[in-house]
Write an enzyme that holds these catalytic residues in place. Structure first.
Site, short mmCIF file in Angstrom:
data_model
loop_
_atom_site.label_atom_id
_atom_site.label_comp_id
_atom_site.label_asym_id
_atom_site.label_seq_id
_atom_site.Cartn_x
_atom_site.Cartn_y
_atom_site.Cartn_z
CE LYS A 144 -2.20 3.57 1.77
NZ LYS A 144 -2.00 4.34 0.54
CG HIS A 145 4.07 3.41 -2.72
ND1 HIS A 145 4.55 4.36 -1.84
CD2 HIS A 145 5.12 3.04 -3.49
CE1 HIS A 145 5.84 4.57 -2.09
NE2 HIS A 145 6.22 3.78 -3.07
CB ALA A 146 2.55 7.66 -0.41
CB SER A 147 -2.78 8.46 -2.02
OG SER A 147 -3.34 7.62 -1.06
N GLY A 162 6.92 5.73 7.55
CA GLY A 162 6.09 6.92 7.43
C GLY A 162 6.06 7.70 8.72
CD GLU A 177 13.10 1.34 9.78
OE1 GLU A 177 13.51 2.37 10.35
OE2 GLU A 177 13.66 0.24 9.87
CG LEU A 178 7.59 5.31 12.89
CD1 LEU A 178 6.84 5.37 14.21
CD2 LEU A 178 6.64 5.07 11.74
CB CYS A 181 13.31 9.45 7.90
SG CYS A 181 14.22 8.18 7.01
P1 NAP Z 1 2.53 9.18 6.20
O1 NAP Z 1 1.52 10.22 6.01
O2 NAP Z 1 2.57 8.46 7.49
O3 NAP Z 1 2.28 8.13 5.02
C1 NAP Z 1 3.04 6.95 4.90
C2 NAP Z 1 2.15 5.83 4.39
O4 NAP Z 1 1.20 5.51 5.39
C3 NAP Z 1 1.35 6.20 3.15
O5 NAP Z 1 1.22 5.06 2.34
C4 NAP Z 1 0.01 6.61 3.72
O6 NAP Z 1 -1.04 6.46 2.81
C5 NAP Z 1 -0.13 5.62 4.86
N1 NAP Z 1 -0.96 6.07 5.98
C6 NAP Z 1 -1.10 7.31 6.47
N2 NAP Z 1 -1.91 7.31 7.54
C7 NAP Z 1 -2.31 6.02 7.72
C8 NAP Z 1 -3.15 5.37 8.66
N3 NAP Z 1 -3.76 6.01 9.65
N4 NAP Z 1 -3.32 4.04 8.55
C9 NAP Z 1 -2.70 3.35 7.56
N5 NAP Z 1 -1.90 3.90 6.65
C10 NAP Z 1 -1.70 5.22 6.73
O7 NAP Z 1 3.99 9.68 5.97
P2 NAP Z 1 4.53 10.57 4.77
O8 NAP Z 1 4.09 11.94 5.00
O9 NAP Z 1 4.19 9.92 3.47
O10 NAP Z 1 6.10 10.41 4.97
C11 NAP Z 1 6.83 11.28 5.77
C12 NAP Z 1 7.18 10.66 7.09
O11 NAP Z 1 7.81 9.40 6.90
C13 NAP Z 1 8.18 11.48 7.85
O12 NAP Z 1 7.85 11.52 9.22
C14 NAP Z 1 9.48 10.73 7.66
O13 NAP Z 1 10.45 10.97 8.61
C15 NAP Z 1 9.01 9.33 7.65
N6 NAP Z 1 9.99 8.48 7.00
C16 NAP Z 1 10.70 7.60 7.75
C17 NAP Z 1 11.68 6.80 7.16
C18 NAP Z 1 12.49 5.83 7.95
O14 NAP Z 1 13.11 4.98 7.34
N7 NAP Z 1 12.56 5.92 9.26
C19 NAP Z 1 11.91 6.94 5.80
C20 NAP Z 1 11.17 7.84 5.07
C21 NAP Z 1 10.20 8.61 5.68
P3 NAP Z 1 -1.72 7.75 2.08
O15 NAP Z 1 -0.68 8.36 1.24
O16 NAP Z 1 -2.82 7.16 1.29
O17 NAP Z 1 -2.17 8.64 3.19
#
Ligand code: NAP
Length: 450
Positions: free
Chosen positions: A153-156, A205, A227-228, A261
């Site tokens: 399930k990738h980012a939309s 995410g 991995e947040l 991140c």
């Molecule tokens: P995000 O909003 O959490 O989205 C990540 C993924 O989760 C997307 O596929 C999103 O789908 C899905 N998602 C969001 N809310 C959800 C929920 N309540 N239930 C299930 N799935 C859900 O994060 P982002 O804005 O794309 O990415 C940025 C964040 O990721 C930053 O905090 C960054 O630091 C972190 N990150 C961490 C790492 C690491 O390796 N530690 C690497 C890269 C990024 P939708 O797009 O459909 O909402």
């Protein structure tokens, strides 16, 4: 409908009809059927296909790199490098999986006792848009080599890239259905985790998404890897090689237009070199070339959406209201945000205590190493830290004092297939990459023979 919008032009470029709940269940059931045969294959058979995947990535890096740039605004050179890195991780696990997962004999009172590593089944990966290929491949290459199947399930906002990833595995010759992209929004994730076929979940995410997904997985007693976010410090001591520390420091913050991140989000400078370092740093930041992500010498593209740029602007403006001072940058134009350096930082400011996901760095000075460690550890995140010093013995001695998943000395924090990657505190749990990453999604089975 799910749309991809080019953040540089504002144009809607791809639209997708989301799958229905029934279609999702059918796809997961199909993956499970494919898994039953896949788990019987040898490492050699899997490795051959994974090497093919590396070749497909090399062959199509320009085509798929362009889609990455169009969907999320990454400069094209960096998109292509990202795909090359995916080829590396495929080759790495093709070569090493058999060794990493070889049975290990353990001497006990049995005649023979050993540990074997077996696949779990169909895994769910929930992935973010910032490295649309890399985040997926660093999970999928070890996951599939271990004998699992996967649904994504990738980012939309990057669904075309997600479809392209599925195509890579299909073109490489993997059985159809072993790796499937699910065109769905995040509202469908709960039902997928509840599906009995799904055995574990990995999410890269934000904290709220991680907490929700791991909570759902825990309810169903399923394993999760998270991995947040991160709020890494980049520490420069008085004895550091300044030229090197400036060059690496700028890259550590501004590559991928700051949307990483593990980016260096807080710059900590020892008082003796602070002024000189900052002058050189700002000089370099001013030279970073902003522009069209599809132009080859662009270094700073746009943020992945205008909303993200506005969120960043809010963090900067609030910090300025609290007394922070902008030394360079600070302005937004639609999804573009200028490379920005901010000083006069206090701990309550958003640019210090929150993760800034864009080209903004918060600069502080410190007297001695104890103070630097204290500031660095003063974060709810714990992904990594960079320490620049010529005193390597001292660096090794203080490494355990950092509450982080990684300590990089004289280098930026980076992911490398050979090394484990992951965080502590709110940065998540579990590890990806290396031998640790491939074992996360295996059943570590004890066999005892008497
Ligand atoms: P995000 O909003 O959490 O989205 C990540 C993924 O989760 C997307 O596929 C999103 O789908 C899905 N998602 C969001 N809310 C959800 C929920 N309540 N239930 C299930 N799935 C859900 O994060 P982002 O804005 O794309 O990415 C940025 C964040 O990721 C930053 O905090 C960054 O630091 C972190 N990150 C961490 C790492 C690491 O390796 N530690 C690497 C890269 C990024 P939708 O797009 O459909 O909402």
């Amino acid at each position: 409908m799910i749309h991809s919008t080019n953040p540089y032009t504002g144009e809607k470029i791809y639209s997708f009809q989301p799958l229905t709940a029934e279609e999702v269940s059918e796809k997961i059931a199909h993956s499970n059927e494919v898994f039953k045969d896949w788990k019987q294959t040898t490492f050699q058979e899997r490795a051959k296909l994974m090497m093919n995947a590396a070749d497909v990535l090399e062959k199509r890096k320009k085509e798929y790199g362009k889609v990455i740039s169009e969907e999320m605004g990454k400069p094209i050179g960096q998109s292509i490098s990202e795909i090359e890195k995916c080829a590396w991780v495929c080759k790495f696990y093709a070569k090493n999986a058999a060794n990493f997962l070889a049975s290990e004999e353990i001497k006990t009172d049995a005649e023979e006792s050993f540990v074997s590593y077996e696949p779990l089944g169909v895994l769910l990966a929930v992935m973010p848009w910032n490295f649309p290929f890399w985040q997926v491949f660093r999970f999928a290459a070890p996951g599939l080599m271990a004998g699992n199947a996967a649904v994504l399930k990738h980012a939309s906002s990057v669904m075309q890239s997600a479809n392209n990833i599925q195509k890579v595995f299909e073109e490489a010759g993997f059985p159809k259905g072993l790796f499937q992209n699910l065109v769905i929004g995040s509202d469908k994730v709960e039902a997928i985790i509840e599906n009995e076929i799904i055995k574990a979940v990995t999410l890269t995410g934000s904290e709220p998404a991680g907490s929700s997904v791991a909570g759902l997985a825990a309810k169903k007693i399923k394993k999760a890897v998270l991995e947040l976010g991160g709020n890494n410090a980049f520490i420069v001591l008085d004895d550091a090689d300044l030229e090197k520390a400036v060059e690496v420091g700028v890259n550590a913050r501004y590559q991928n237009t700051g949307q990483s991140c593990i980016a260096a989000k807080r710059l900590l400078l020892q008082e003796g070199i602070a002024e000189e370092y900052l002058e050189k740093y700002i000089d370099k930041v001013k030279q970073l070339k902003s522009g069209d992500p599809l132009v080859s010498d662009t270094y700073i593209g746009v943020l992945a959406s205008e909303k993200l740029a506005k969120d960043l602007e809010k963090q900067v403006n609030e910090s300025v209201k609290m007394g922070a001072k902008i030394l360079v940058g600070g302005k937004r134009d639609k999804a573009y945000f200028e490379p920005t350096v901010i000083t006069n930082i206090s701990e309550e400011m958003p640019v210090f205590k929150e993760e800034t996901f864009g080209p903004v760095i918060a600069v502080q000075t410190f007297k001695d190493l104890d103070e630097a460690i204290e500031i660095s550890n003063n974060s709810k995140f714990g992904l990594g830290v960079s320490l620049f010093t010529e005193d390597i013995e001292m660096a090794k001695k203080v490494a355990p004092r950092f509450n982080e998943g990684a300590v990089f000395v004289n280098e930026m924090v980076k992911s490398d297939p050979r090394l484990p990657f992951g965080g502590v505190k709110s940065s998540g749990f579990g590890r990806e990459l290396s031998s640790f990453g491939i074992k996360e999604f295996t059943n570590i089975k004890t066999v005892y023979i008497k």
